[in-house]
Scaffold this motif. Structure first.
Motif, PDB file in Angstrom:
ATOM      1  N   LEU A 144     -46.269 -36.029  28.077  1.00 27.05           N
ATOM      2  CA  LEU A 144     -46.921 -37.252  27.627  1.00 27.05           C
ATOM      3  C   LEU A 144     -48.272 -37.419  28.318  1.00 27.05           C
ATOM      4  CD1 LEU A 144     -46.479 -39.846  25.922  1.00 27.05           C
ATOM      5  CD2 LEU A 144     -45.593 -40.907  28.002  1.00 27.05           C
ATOM      6  N   LEU A 193     -51.128 -36.815  25.457  1.00 26.38           N
ATOM      7  CA  LEU A 193     -51.587 -38.068  24.852  1.00 26.38           C
ATOM      8  C   LEU A 193     -53.112 -38.113  24.754  1.00 26.38           C
ATOM      9  CD1 LEU A 193     -50.426 -40.639  23.634  1.00 26.38           C
ATOM     10  CD2 LEU A 193     -50.785 -41.756  25.847  1.00 26.38           C
ATOM     11  N   LEU A 225     -51.374 -44.978  29.292  1.00 27.91           N
ATOM     12  CA  LEU A 225     -50.568 -44.242  30.265  1.00 27.91           C
ATOM     13  C   LEU A 225     -50.151 -45.135  31.432  1.00 27.91           C
ATOM     14  CD1 LEU A 225     -52.446 -40.809  30.329  1.00 27.91           C
ATOM     15  CD2 LEU A 225     -50.165 -41.259  29.399  1.00 27.91           C
ATOM     16  N   ARG A 280     -47.263 -47.216  30.352  1.00 28.89           N
ATOM     17  CA  ARG A 280     -46.008 -46.454  30.416  1.00 28.89           C
ATOM     18  C   ARG A 280     -45.463 -46.435  31.838  1.00 28.89           C
ATOM     19  NH1 ARG A 280     -43.850 -42.839  33.482  1.00 28.89           N
ATOM     20  NH2 ARG A 280     -45.913 -41.882  33.669  1.00 28.89           N
ATOM     21  N   CYS A 317     -40.230 -40.770  21.238  1.00 24.39           N
ATOM     22  CA  CYS A 317     -41.083 -39.579  21.350  1.00 24.39           C
ATOM     23  C   CYS A 317     -41.453 -39.063  19.969  1.00 24.39           C
ATOM     24  CB  CYS A 317     -40.364 -38.492  22.143  1.00 24.39           C
ATOM     25  SG  CYS A 317     -40.575 -38.621  23.927  1.00 24.39           S
ATOM     26  N   ILE A 328     -44.246 -41.089  18.298  1.00 20.26           N
ATOM     27  CA  ILE A 328     -45.637 -40.873  18.710  1.00 20.26           C
ATOM     28  C   ILE A 328     -46.337 -39.902  17.772  1.00 20.26           C
ATOM     29  CG2 ILE A 328     -47.096 -39.958  20.580  1.00 20.26           C
ATOM     30  CD1 ILE A 328     -45.051 -40.988  22.549  1.00 20.26           C
ATOM     31  N   LEU A 337     -45.145 -46.791  23.739  1.00 18.48           N
ATOM     32  CA  LEU A 337     -45.241 -46.191  25.066  1.00 18.48           C
ATOM     33  C   LEU A 337     -44.592 -47.064  26.134  1.00 18.48           C
ATOM     34  CD1 LEU A 337     -48.843 -44.707  24.930  1.00 18.48           C
ATOM     35  CD2 LEU A 337     -46.702 -43.430  25.076  1.00 18.48           C
TER      36      LEU A 337
END
Length: 414
Positions: free
Chosen positions: A230, A234, A252, A255, A290, A293, A306
């Motif tokens: 990820l 990403l 991020l 997350r 997942c 995404i 996320l």
């Protein structure tokens, strides 16, 4: 100090782990930038990064054996010294081969610290406290992973990339050294039994055949692979969808923040669902998220996905530690934790390579579908894993996950 009577050691361990993990999370991108400034190409950067993950593989099981037959705490200062030295000397290194060596030293230090710290949590926690204490322990890692890259980004940049990246590495080394302040009297020496009285050491094959150990290792590997891929892919997805790098950084961080939030509420979730069901549900949800995404969606929806994914992934690491510890034979718990870390390191090497192949064939979003399949398989293994050795309730817990206040049970795991 018996198990469960004093948790001051756990707070100090979380603080120390936060500084140690923050230093590593700060140093790893700084090592790449410094290597590039010294003339490395993409292949050389990959080799230097690979040495960090591969070199400690050979030391994991021997370190676990040593901890099973002695104290846990001595590995902690050794790990801090190696992390601090590896970071600082990477900043002072003037050649790529020297950077590779010191990157390996840093990885070995991180391994020493984590094996010692996880073994300490397992040994000084009552059975019904292990899920909670491992959850709190991993908060230190999450905080370090959140702060470290931000600190590296604040220091690295400008025309003198070699100088700023070297400064970041030296600062990371100094930050790791701060962990020493929290390591005083962290282990209760009276609770350490003589491991020489427990008979011959348990074979690795016997540990791997123990019901629950393979499941815990697979769950840990899957969750860590999801987090690594990820972080790596990403930005690539954002580039293809026109999402600015600053927004990707926020996503991020969202997350990572959700992962920390999950570990703060882990105890009530365990009381509500129990460990096997909670692991299964969160792995299933993470698999779906997942895969999601890979679908085109607006930025706000990607942020929601996320955040939910980070929350689900926050369950796997601490509960897989407890699964492995309680499934492993007596006298081999540190070795079992070391085998789990070995699986993690293998996943850190193999998963990005597999993701690169999949992305090259099927597109940049395809690795997330691959991760979804891996997490789906992990959910099945979590459902089959026992709640405790022998398939019963977690030792010291009543049905439904509530701890039973039984002194004999509270002392049994030491």
């Amino acid at each position: 100090m018996g198990p469960g009577r004093n948790r001051g050691w756990l707070l100090r361990l979380v603080i120390a782990f936060g500084f140690a993990q923050g230093a590593v999370s700060m140093a790893r991108p700084a090592v790449s930038y410094r290597a590039l400034a010294l003339g490395a190409d993409e292949r050389a950067v990959g080799v230097i990064a690979g040495v960090y993950a591969l070199l400690p593989l050979f030391a994991a099981v021997p370190l676990g054996r040593r901890t099973d037959h002695g104290r846990c705490a001595p590995l902690l200062p050794v790990g801090v010294v190696l992390i601090a030295g590896g970071c600082a000397l990477s900043g002072l290194a003037g050649s790529l081969w020297a950077m590779a060596v010191w990157s390996g030293v840093m990885g070995l230090g991180h391994l020493c610290f984590v094996i010692g710290a996880q073994s300490l949590v397992a040994r000084q926690s009552a059975p019904h406290e292990q899920d909670r204490n491992f959850g709190h322990f991993t908060i230190g890692a999450s905080l370090g992973q959140l702060v470290g890259p931000i600190a590296a980004g604040a220091l690295i940049g400008g025309p003198d990339m070699a100088g700023t990246s070297a400064l970041a590495l030296v600062v990371a080394g100094a930050g790791a050294a701060v962990a020493f302040t929290s390591l005083w009297r962290i282990e209760d020496r009276t609770a350490v039994k003589s491991r020489t009285e427990q008979g011959d050491r348990v074979a690795v094959g016997s540990i791997l055949r123990a019901r629950g150990v393979p499941a815990g290792m697979l769950i840990s590997l899957s969750v860590l692979s999801a987090t690594d891929i990820l972080t790596a892919y990403l930005p690539v997805v954002g580039e293809h969808r026109g999402i600015a790098p600053a927004v990707i950084g926020v996503l991020l961080s969202l997350r990572a923040g959700a992962t920390i939030a999950c570990r703060l509420v882990l105890t009530p979730l365990l009381r509500l669902l129990g460990r096997p069901v909670l692991l299964t549900v969160t792995c299933l949800l993470a698999a779906v998220l997942c895969g999601g995404i890979a679908l085109p969606m607006p930025v706000w929806a990607l942020g929601v996905v996320l955040a939910a994914l980070g929350f689900c992934l926050g369950v796997g690491q601490p509960l897989s530690m407890t699964t492995v510890v309680q499934a492993a034979p007596d006298g081999a718990r540190s070795t079992a934790l070391a085998l789990r870390l070995t699986g993690n390191r293998l996943g850190q090497v193999a998963a990005p390579a597999a993701a690169g192949v999949v992305a090259g064939v099927a597109g940049v979003a395809a690795p997330f579908v691959m991760l979804g399949a891996l997490l789906l398989f992990s959910a099945g293994s979590a459902l089959r894993a026992p709640a405790a050795p022998g398939g019963g309730q977690v030792a010291g817990a009543a049905p439904g996950g509530r701890p039973a206040d039984t002194p004999l049970r509270r002392a049994r795991d030491i």
